[in-house]
Design a protein around this motif. Structure first.
Motif, short mmCIF file in Angstrom:
data_model
loop_
_atom_site.label_atom_id
_atom_site.label_comp_id
_atom_site.label_asym_id
_atom_site.label_seq_id
_atom_site.Cartn_x
_atom_site.Cartn_y
_atom_site.Cartn_z
N ILE A 35 0.58 3.01 7.48
CA ILE A 35 -0.13 3.53 6.32
C ILE A 35 -1.61 3.61 6.69
O ILE A 35 -2.19 2.62 7.16
CB ILE A 35 0.11 2.64 5.08
N ARG A 51 -4.62 8.02 0.90
CA ARG A 51 -3.69 7.17 1.63
C ARG A 51 -2.49 8.00 2.06
O ARG A 51 -1.95 8.78 1.27
CB ARG A 51 -3.25 6.01 0.72
N GLN A 52 -2.09 7.87 3.32
CA GLN A 52 -0.95 8.64 3.83
C GLN A 52 -0.06 7.75 4.68
O GLN A 52 -0.50 6.73 5.19
CB GLN A 52 -1.43 9.83 4.67
N VAL A 53 1.18 8.20 4.84
CA VAL A 53 2.14 7.39 5.58
C VAL A 53 2.73 8.22 6.72
O VAL A 53 2.86 9.44 6.62
CB VAL A 53 3.23 6.87 4.62
N ASP A 85 3.45 12.98 -4.08
CA ASP A 85 3.86 14.38 -3.87
C ASP A 85 5.36 14.53 -4.12
O ASP A 85 6.16 13.72 -3.67
CB ASP A 85 3.51 14.84 -2.46
N GLY A 142 0.82 -1.21 0.00
CA GLY A 142 0.00 0.00 0.00
C GLY A 142 0.85 1.25 0.00
O GLY A 142 0.41 2.32 0.40
N ALA A 143 2.10 1.13 -0.44
CA ALA A 143 3.02 2.26 -0.34
C ALA A 143 3.38 2.85 -1.71
O ALA A 143 4.50 3.27 -1.93
CB ALA A 143 4.28 1.83 0.40
N ASN A 156 -1.98 -0.63 7.27
CA ASN A 156 -0.82 -1.52 7.32
C ASN A 156 0.19 -0.94 8.32
O ASN A 156 0.28 0.28 8.46
CB ASN A 156 -0.17 -1.68 5.93
N VAL A 207 4.01 7.22 -1.53
CA VAL A 207 2.64 6.82 -1.19
C VAL A 207 1.63 7.75 -1.89
O VAL A 207 0.61 7.29 -2.39
CB VAL A 207 2.43 6.84 0.34
N THR A 208 1.94 9.04 -1.92
CA THR A 208 1.00 10.01 -2.48
C THR A 208 1.41 10.52 -3.85
O THR A 208 0.60 11.08 -4.59
CB THR A 208 0.89 11.24 -1.56
#
Lengths: 451, 482
Positions: B194, B201-203, A388, A264-265, B158, A385-386
């Motif tokens: 996450i 979605r952000q980390v 950016d 999910g990264a 996660n 992940v985003t």
């Protein structure tokens, strides 16, 4: 302790020992190599380093749980302890339904000769290597009076042998060489001091660019940075030179790595088969190119290497997968398993490049009324992940289609999802200078932050 | 040859049968007739890593490496050779290879290479290295953290947790008769979360460690704090707006934002760049490079810290070196080669990644001393600006002095108050100039949690940073919102 030679026989023997300790599957990666480098500075030899190294790595499975270990001590006792430790650790980790080696029928049956090795790795003398490093630096220093100093010229080469064997019945090895030379000249004028760099690297000694042209290119790169200034914050087209366009491709390869995706990264989760980039963008991963830096005859799990279309006219067609990350995503490996000795597989591109477009770099610059030509990016401001994106930049300002004054102490920012869509011109100047390569690329709009 | 009976010394004798009198022959070969100095760096290293993701401890890996590097110095020249098979025969071969550097040198008297003085410290006495803690305990900790983090917020999708442990034994022997050893444990625990909400979605990441035992993480349940921080940061980013672009006042929070000093100042003060005069700080000792409020030190002697060492990788005891005092540049960070050539004192900053690498001047723990302003006053003084409290990595161009570092947690400041969170953005500035614009320094000096790794010339070494809250009048923020 008597040292043993690394060999496929030893690898297979270790796998037999591991089976006796209760391991259900396993694989062995061995690597040995000789490395050399010389750096010269201001016409004098500064550092010489020479060495040989060997490493042996083992991964074992107990059912679906696994562990890995490695050692540089290649003695009988040490190898026995390695097998013992690894099987003990493999019992302490979790059963993972996706764990395990690739199926035997998928393994590479032939090991193609990709012309990865040059005997010159053994025959070029230390004196000749020193002469190369001196020549590349001399060429840069002699180019212009404003080049007054240097971080040095360098020549390096590596000769390596990789052995891989698995309990699925695969056993193979290959040798490879790399050569490289580079120089980092320093220029000073009117109180501005700048450094830049140029290099050439190749698997064949004779195919290195001549030291003179590497030095001249480094000199031109550093001179054009003198007198850099900031610009006002603005939104403008940004042209990436081939080296910097390559960094965008590196970002893409990270985002389509199976490991980033299933964790999910990545900002490209679930985008397979969709349009992720401008129609102008076609990206290929090809580990089968003879003599190329990223080529190899089989991947880190013994699977065959293929040429793959990654992005086809903007549509994402393939991820980069090994067996494990493939299973996690319900797909087959793409043959992109990469290994470090003693680590579980990861995923990496082979020769990963952006197909050339129709325009000359000059045409691309001429198309910009006001914008930035980027020749350097620094920092780690990319959020995978985003998507950016915000990085420190330096380069040249474009005005009315011409490169004008140097700019520095600015950032360029956007989001990679949009940046890939906004590519509106691609150059015809692709050169495979490294494993990841791109021609000149123009992005129609990004935020440039300055004063 | 004087031998101190350190545990590290007997370690290499016991395991590889290398004794003092054997080394004298190696030094004779290494020095030949024309070299100034030679040293040997023996290293034994065990690394272990255990990691969890998707609620499973999937990976456990271990590596063992040993080797020795032979270095020969002749003026500014370095010859180096190494082997991962430690025998006297191989040492002789390596010594002959490294000697090559001195061969074409005209006959002359050897130049003086600075000698280390002072006692080695004992900064990290530990009973049980984390490598030797039962694997089951580490596995259990990782599961505990996973459960705890998931329990903090339903949006956590996660959790990635990893613990890494290194146990390193080194021995440095020099042609000047010095033999010094050290045992260097190093551990790090990291938590990454996450989170996801409506497709956004952000980390968030947090971690810590040092030259410490396993109890460092579990005794006070510090791992819970790591998990809370990782989740908090990820959740915060769900509501973050685009970062502003342009030059504005920036307030940096205490601790890890000290990476500013590491990039903007520290690298530029390393001896090698200054000897070669390729640094933006070359020839500037005694000059003003920062506002009067700024005093910056590099201190390798703080107990248990990630960046600390009893002796550096050339055997020199580490020091506390004042780099900038009340704004005036005071000194550089040195290794033996550069201190000797510049005729400056050794500072205990000669470091290397491993036996396969040549030492060079590197930072240890670099931080700014506390000032007098309460942090609230600093924020209150800003009408419109950016408050950055957590960062990812940074980088610097030594020669032009331009540096960047990327915020991972930042807020707008509006009328003296901390307002909305904004997305991470890269901050860019000019090293020799940025600290001259520091207008307030807080009383709240904090060192980082122990996660920093510095890369230079292809070599990675563990480092620490620290900072009180500071205000910089005007720094370029690389967001997207003009």
């Amino acid at each position: 302790m008597e040292r043993m030679e690394l060999s496929q026989d030893l690898a297979r023997e270790i796998l037999v020992m591991a089976k006796a300790k209760g391991a259900t599957q396993g694989d062995v990666v061995m690597a040995e190599g000789d490395s050399f480098f010389v750096t010269v500075r201001m016409g004098e030899v500064e550092k010489i380093s020479q060495a040989g190294e060997k490493r042996l790595g083992l991964r074992l499975f107990c059912g679906n749980s696994s562990a890995s270990a490695s050692t540089s001590d290649i003695s009988r006792q040490s190898v026995e302890r390695l097998v013992e430790d690894t099987s003990r650790m493999a019992r302490a980790t979790a059963q993972d339904p996706c764990g395990g080696l690739p199926a035997a029928e998928e393994l590479a049956r032939e090991i193609p000769d990709l012309d990865l090795c040059d005997d010159a790795a053994r025959s070029v003398s230390v004196d000749e290597k020193i002469q190369m490093a001196l020549a590349v630096e001399k060429s840069a220093l002699a180019y212009d009076a404003r080049i007054i100093n240097s971080e040095g010229g360098e020549f390096s080469n590596h000769f390596g042998r990789v052995i891989y064997a698995s309990s699925q019945g695969f056993s193979g090895e290959y040798t490879g060489s790399t050569f490289g030379h580079s120089v980092a000249p320093v220029a000073k004028f009117n109180g501005s001091m700048q450094r830049d760099y140029w290099y050439s690297s190749n698997r064949k000694f004779a195919r290195l660019e001549p030291p003179k042209s590497v030095g001249e290119k480094a000199a031109q790169r550093v001179l054009r940075r003198l007198g850099g200034r900031k610009v006002k914050t603005c939104e403008v087209p940004v042209v990436f030179d081939p080296e910097m366009a390559g960094s965008l491709l590196r970002n893409l390869s990270s985002a389509i790595s199976g490991y980033a995706l299933y964790k999910g990264a990545s900002f490209l989760i679930g985008k397979l088969g969709t349009k992720i980039a401008s129609e102008l963008m076609t990206v290929i991963d090809d580990g089968t190119i003879p003599g190329a830096l990223g080529s190899r005859p089989f991947d880190g799990e013994g699977l065959p290497i293929k040429k793959k279309l990654i992005v086809d006219k903007g549509e994402l067609r393939s991820y980069l997968l090994d067996t494990y990350s493939g299973k996690k995503l319900g797909m087959a490996s793409t043959g992109n398993a990469s290994r470090s000795v003693g680590e579980p597989p990861g995923v990496g591109p082979a020769n990963f490049y952006l197909a050339p477009g129709a325009h000359s770099p000059d045409d691309i610059i001429r198309s910009v009324k006001a914008g930035l030509y980027v020749t350097e990016l620094i920092g780690f401001g990319v959020n995978m992940v985003t998507g950016d994106y915000s990085r420190g930049a330096a380069g040249l300002w474009i005005e009315n289609g011409e490169l004008t004054y140097p700019v520095e102490e600015i950032t360029i920012a956007g989001n990679l999802k949009q940046i890939f869509q906004d590519i509106d011109m691609i150059g015809n100047d692709l050169e495979m200078r490294g494993r990841i390569a791109a021609p000149t690329v123009k992005v129609s709009r990004m935020t440039v932050a300055g004063d | 040859m004087v031998e101190e009976k350190l545990p590290a010394v007997s370690f290499f004798d016991r395991n590889f049968g290398i004794q003092g009198h054997d080394l004298e022959k190696v030094f004779a070969t290494a020095l030949g007739r024309k070299a100034d100095y030679a040293d040997l760096y023996f290293e034994y290293r065990r690394n272990e890593g255990v990691s969890l993701e998707e609620g499973l401890v999937k990976n456990c890996s271990q590596s063992t490496a040993n080797g020795v590097g032979v270095r020969v110095l002749a003026d500014a020249k370095t010859g180096y050779a190494y082997t991962d098979d430690i025998t006297i025969e191989n040492l002789e071969i390596a010594a002959r290879t490294a000697q090559y550097i001195a061969q074409n040198r005209p006959s002359q008297l050897p130049a003086a290479v600075s000698q280390a003085r002072g006692e080695a410290h004992d900064l990290y006495p530990i009973k049980t290295p984390v490598n030797d803690v039962a694997l089951e305990k580490k596995v259990a900790l990782l599961y505990e953290i996973d459960k705890f983090a998931r329990g903090l917020d339903a949006r956590v999708k996660n959790v990635l947790v990893s613990i890494g442990a290194e146990y390193k034994v080194i021995l440095v022997a020099s042609s000047q008769g010095m033999v010094v050893g050290d045992i260097q444990p190093l551990t790090r625990l990291n938590v990454t979360c996450i989170v996801e909400e409506n497709g956004n979605r952000q980390v968030g990441s947090f971690g810590g460690g040092g030259r410490v035992e396993f109890g460092f993480f579990v005794d006070g349940k510090d791992y819970e704090r790591y998990a809370r921080e990782a989740v908090r940061q990820a959740v915060l980013n769900l509501s973050a707006e685009d970062a502003p672009a342009g030059t504005m006042d920036v307030v940096l929070g205490p601790g890890w934002p000290g990476i500013l000093l590491h990039e903007a100042i520290g690298h530029g003060l390393e001896g090698d760049f200054n000897r070669k005069k390729t640094s933006a700080f070359s020839d500037r000792i005694g000059h003003r490079v920062a506002s009067e409020l700024c005093t910056v030190v590099d201190d390798g002697t703080i107990p248990s810290r990630r960046g600390s060492l009893n002796v550096d990788d050339e055997g020199t005891p580490t020091h506390r070196t004042v780099l900038i005092e009340k704004g005036i540049l005071k000194g550089y960070l040195q290794d033996k080669l550069n201190a000797g050539l510049m005729k400056m004192p050794l500072t205990g900053n000669g470091r290397r990644e491993s036996y396969a690498h040549i030492p060079m001047p590197r930072m240890t723990n670099t931080f700014m001393l506390a000032g007098e302003s309460p942090p609230e006053d600093i924020l209150r003084s800003v009408k419109k600006g950016l408050y950055a409290v957590s960062f990812g990595g940074g980088q610097v161009d030594i020669t032009s002095g331009k540096f960047v570092f990327s915020a991972s947690e930042a807020y707008l400041i509006e009328d003296g108050k901390v307002a909305k969170p904004v997305k991470g953005a890269t901050l860019i500035g000019n090293g020799p100039d940025v600290l001259t614009r520091v207008s307030m320094v807080g009383a709240d000096l904090k060192l980082d949690e122990g996660v920093g790794t510095c890369g230079k010339d292809g070599q990675s070494v563990p480092v620490g940073v620290g900072l009180p809250t500071i205000k910089i009048d005007g720094l370029t923020v690389g967001g997207t919102r003009g």
